[in-house]
Write a protein that holds these residues in place. Structure first.
Motif, PDB file in Angstrom:
ATOM      1  N   GLN A  22       0.748  -1.279   0.058  1.00  0.00           N
ATOM      2  CA  GLN A  22      -0.098  -0.025   0.137  1.00  0.00           C
ATOM      3  C   GLN A  22       0.761   1.331   0.178  1.00  0.00           C
ATOM      4  OE1 GLN A  22      -3.499  -0.004  -0.190  1.00  0.00           O
ATOM      5  NE2 GLN A  22      -3.295  -2.440  -0.342  1.00  0.00           N
ATOM      6  N   ARG A  23       1.754   1.126   1.017  1.00  0.00           N
ATOM      7  CA  ARG A  23       2.543   2.254   1.028  1.00  0.00           C
ATOM      8  C   ARG A  23       3.992   2.240   1.129  1.00  0.00           C
ATOM      9  NH1 ARG A  23       2.591   7.836   1.436  1.00  0.00           N
ATOM     10  NH2 ARG A  23       3.000   8.773   3.475  1.00  0.00           N
ATOM     11  N   PHE A  27       7.179   6.520  -4.633  1.00  0.00           N
ATOM     12  CA  PHE A  27       7.338   6.457  -3.287  1.00  0.00           C
ATOM     13  C   PHE A  27       8.149   7.402  -2.803  1.00  0.00           C
ATOM     14  CE2 PHE A  27       9.599   2.905  -5.006  1.00  0.00           C
ATOM     15  CZ  PHE A  27      10.809   3.182  -4.459  1.00  0.00           C
ATOM     16  N   PHE A  80       3.674   3.651   6.379  1.00  0.00           N
ATOM     17  CA  PHE A  80       4.464   2.848   5.747  1.00  0.00           C
ATOM     18  C   PHE A  80       4.412   1.337   5.543  1.00  0.00           C
ATOM     19  CE2 PHE A  80       7.089   6.649   5.675  1.00  0.00           C
ATOM     20  CZ  PHE A  80       6.689   7.254   4.865  1.00  0.00           C
TER      21      PHE A  80
END
Lengths: 436, 300
Positions: free
Chosen positions: B28-29, B58, B126
């Motif tokens: 996702q992150r 990112f 994160f």
């Protein structure tokens, strides 16, 4: 600074060195750690401070000699228990090649580690103690190497110094081993008489084995031809990620990023996208360093297509006249890798195949294989940690597969437990490898 | 007719790009942990290649110990400008001021950066963090996975690692858990330098040999600067030195070297007989299991 070291440096920068991955399997006392220690030491890969630390620990423990195994046993629990728990990766380079060693412990309870190490290996190094000959463990390691489709097997008959470098003993082991291996599919089988401790036939050919006319282990590994092991026939390009820049200067760009699984792709080639079945041609193959004329495994590239068709991650690009099978019913060998659960019919898992995730249900267990005797137990009702079996899966959406022995990239998958998220099994599509 | 064989450097590069893309596709992150050292620079360089012509999708995060060489910060800022990426800075000094962590008596901020890192990972949500760790660096790292699972305390459990077979990576995590990803797992120090030379990658000039004012402390050469001033009774001298690793300025020593070009560094690295950490890092000498302990606590 010697000439050899300069040559390695130059060879590494000018791009003339290729990569060879090999897996070693063995138990505590067959000399595997000593062999690896010698390869690292003689290729000047062991550093002085690492050696100092190993010598210090060996002395503290009252050992008579420097225990090179300490170089590879990295975790505290391993040092405390004197065993190797996990796959350790080691690296060394010569002017001809860079080597990656997957060093796997050989105990039966570590079948999963051997499977892990062998999954990416070009070569499996199997150690046989010259005094003991071919034992159950040698057979297990060979079976696992062939199951994982490792194309080259090198049998190091070790501790030749303890049998007076006897040609007869070496030949008997070769005969026993060859007979056993004839029941498996072993494309390339080589035997080398060595003494890891004394260094015979490891880096240099030994004068103690005048009857042996083959190369020393390192030269064999340096020269081994592995390029043709890759599948360059069947174009398989699993789409990993769609690149669509959100910037003004590249707004119309649409590229399919991925790693070439097999085959050779060229601009102008007619291709088909799966699952849609829509056909188009390759417009360009991009890399950050500019477009390329062709892409082959294991290149990571970005493919642009002539027509705008709907393609997303998990889809597969192939040639119209050469496509993988689209299957929802999968027949596979699996190695179970989880200690907290076992595989039983009716259970559901997440399955990852190339870049595609789906869900899978276990329909049936055909049999469990005894990794030592190759006996098939057809009454088996579950497959537990370190066990191998043949199973039938039903998958929620088609996977684009080839038989593992033809194409490991598109013939392999993992099962993941949906509640714990742990990887619980490694799967190989198709039946057991047999000598044809 | 070509042989269709990739050189080992290009094979390693392809593997790293595959790993980086896989993380972006599945997590996702993600965030890339950027120290300003050569390994994180090589990783960032390949991340840029992985998504070209698009930008890196990112942010990067610098755990700032406050003990940086200025040229390392300058190099970091050049990379951020060039790639147009977002930089997240997690400040150890700020964490000390807030009482999250306490300064250690030996002046090392290596260990106390772990809670700062974990806090920043959690605060930003994160779920995957790229690290520049290599398996050839250290024994505990040799058994690290490419996708290394961390529980909701950020801890590494070497006995409970996910098996990693073929290149089928499993990044699935529950809320709060995360994955550390090591795209450089199979690179050695020599590979890193060969690649930096082949690609002419921008690195801090500390890595290149030049005449510097240094003081010899127990065989380790420290540059004389605001972080490591001369102590009473010490004398400095001018020697040709370079840095093999770039850690905290108060603890990272230089090595004697004439290698003032990237090509010369490759030559020197191929011939050198002592590990980079053994040569220059006071913080790794604590115990045989120092790295394993720090990794268990959530270090990368």
């Amino acid at each position: 600074m010697t000439t050899t070291e300069n040559t390695t440096a130059e060879a590494l920068t000018d791009g003339s060195v290729d990569l060879l991955r090999f897996a070693t399997a063995g138990s505590v006392d067959d000399g595997k750690s000593t062999l690896i220690g010698r390869l690292l030491f003689d290729s000047k890969t062991i550093f002085e401070d690492q050696l100092d630390s190993v010598e210090q620990v060996s002395q503290d423990r009252g050992n008579d000699y420097t225990d090179l195994a300490l170089l590879t046993d990295g975790l505290r629990a391993e040092r405390e228990q004197g065993i190797t728990i996990d796959v350790a990766y080691r690296y060394f380079a010569t002017p001809k090649r860079k080597f990656i060693i997957a060093d796997t412990p050989g105990h039966i309870q570590y079948t999963r580690n051997m499977v892990t190490g062998a999954s990416t290996a070009d070569v499996a190094l199997i150690l046989v103690d010259a005094r003991k000959g071919v034992i159950e463990q040698s057979r297990r390691h060979t079976f696992l190497a062939t199951l994982l489709g490792v194309p080259h097997i090198v049998v190091c008959v070790n501790k030749m110094d303890l049998v007076d470098y006897s040609e007869e003993i070496f030949e008997n082991i070769r005969k026993d081993f060859t007979e056993f291996a004839s029941r498996l599919r072993v494309p390339d089988l080589t035997f080398i008489p060595i003494s890891a401790l004394e260094g015979d036939n490891v880096v240099n050919r030994s004068e103690n084995t005048p009857w042996y006319d083959g190369p020393a282990l390192l030269s064999h590994l340096e020269r081994l031809h592995v390029a043709s092991d890759r599948n360059l026939m069947d174009v398989r390009f699993p789409v990993q990620y769609v690149i669509r820049p959100q910037s003004h200067d590249a707004r119309d760009y649409r590229g399919y990023a991925g790693t070439v699984a097999s085959g050779v792709m060229k601009p102008g080639d007619k291709v088909v996208a799966l699952p849609t079945g829509l056909e188009t041609t390759i417009e360009a193959i991009d890399t950050a360093d500019g477009p390329v004329d062709e892409a082959y495994p294991p290149m990571a590239v970005t493919v642009r297509l002539a027509d705008e068709i709907d393609i997303s991650r998990g889809d597969m690009i192939a040639r119209p006249n050469n496509t993988p099978a689209a299957l929802q019913n999968i027949d596979a060998q699996i190695c179970w890798m989880d200690s907290d659960s076992s595989l039983v019919p009716g259970k559901k898992y997440a399955i990852k195949h190339t870049t595609r995730w789906a869900r899978a249900m276990v329909k049936d267990i055909n049999y469990r294989v005894d990794v030592n005797t190759l006996h098939r137990d057809e009454e088996a009702t579950e497959i537990k940690l370190n066990e191998i079996g043949r199973i039938q899966l039903r998958v929620t959406q088609p996977l684009f597969v080839d038989p593992y022995q033809q194409n490991p990239q598109t013939g392999s998958f993992i099962l993941v437990d949906e509640s714990t998220n742990k990887t619980v099994a490694a799967g190989m599509i198709g039946g057991l490898p047999h000598a044809s | 007719m070509t042989s269709h064989v990739l050189s080992q450097l290009r094979s390693l590069e392809a593997e790293s790009i595959h790993i980086i893309r896989e993380v972006v596709a599945e997590m996702q992150r993600p965030v890339l942990l950027f120290s300003g050292g050569k390994d994180s620079i090589v990783m960032l360089h390949m991340a840029a290649k992985a998504f070209a012509p698009a930008r890196i999708p990112f942010p990067i995060m610098h755990v700032d110990t406050g003990l940086n060489f200025q040229t390392v910060l300058d190099c970091r800022d050049r990379w951020v400008d060039r790639l147009g990426i977002q930089l997240v800075v997690a400040s150890v000094q700020d964490a000390i001021d807030r009482g999250l962590v306490r300064e250690e008596p030996n002046g090392s901020r290596n260990r106390i950066q772990t809670p700062v890192l974990l806090e920043a990972v959690e605060k930003n949500g994160f779920d995957a963090a790229f690290g520049g760790g290599r398996r050839d660096e250290e024994k505990a790292r040799a058994k690290e996975r490419v996708f290394s699972f961390r529980d909701d305390f950020g801890q590494w459990d070497p006995k409970n690692q996910r098996p990693e077979i073929w290149s089928l990576y499993n990044g699935r995590v529950h809320q709060g858990e995360s994955i550390r990803v090591f795209p450089l797992s199979n690179w050695t120090e020599l590979d890193i330098w060969s690649y930096i030379a082949a690609e002419q990658i921008d690195i801090p000039d500390l890595y290149l040999a030049q005449e510097r004012e240094v003081v010899d402390r127990d065989g380790m050469l420290f540059a004389v600067n605001e972080f490591t001033p001369l102590k009473d009774g010490e004398t400095s001298e001018i020697r040709s030195v370079r840095y093999r690793t770039v850690g905290d300025a108060n603890l990272t020593a230089a090595v004697e070297s004439e290698a003032s070009t990237l090509e010369a560094i490759v030559e020197e690295t191929a011939a050198v007989r002592i590990t980079e950490r053994g040569a220059t890092r006071g913080d790794d000498k604590v115990s045989e299991a120092a790295m394993e302990d720090r990794k268990r606590e959530g270090y990368f």
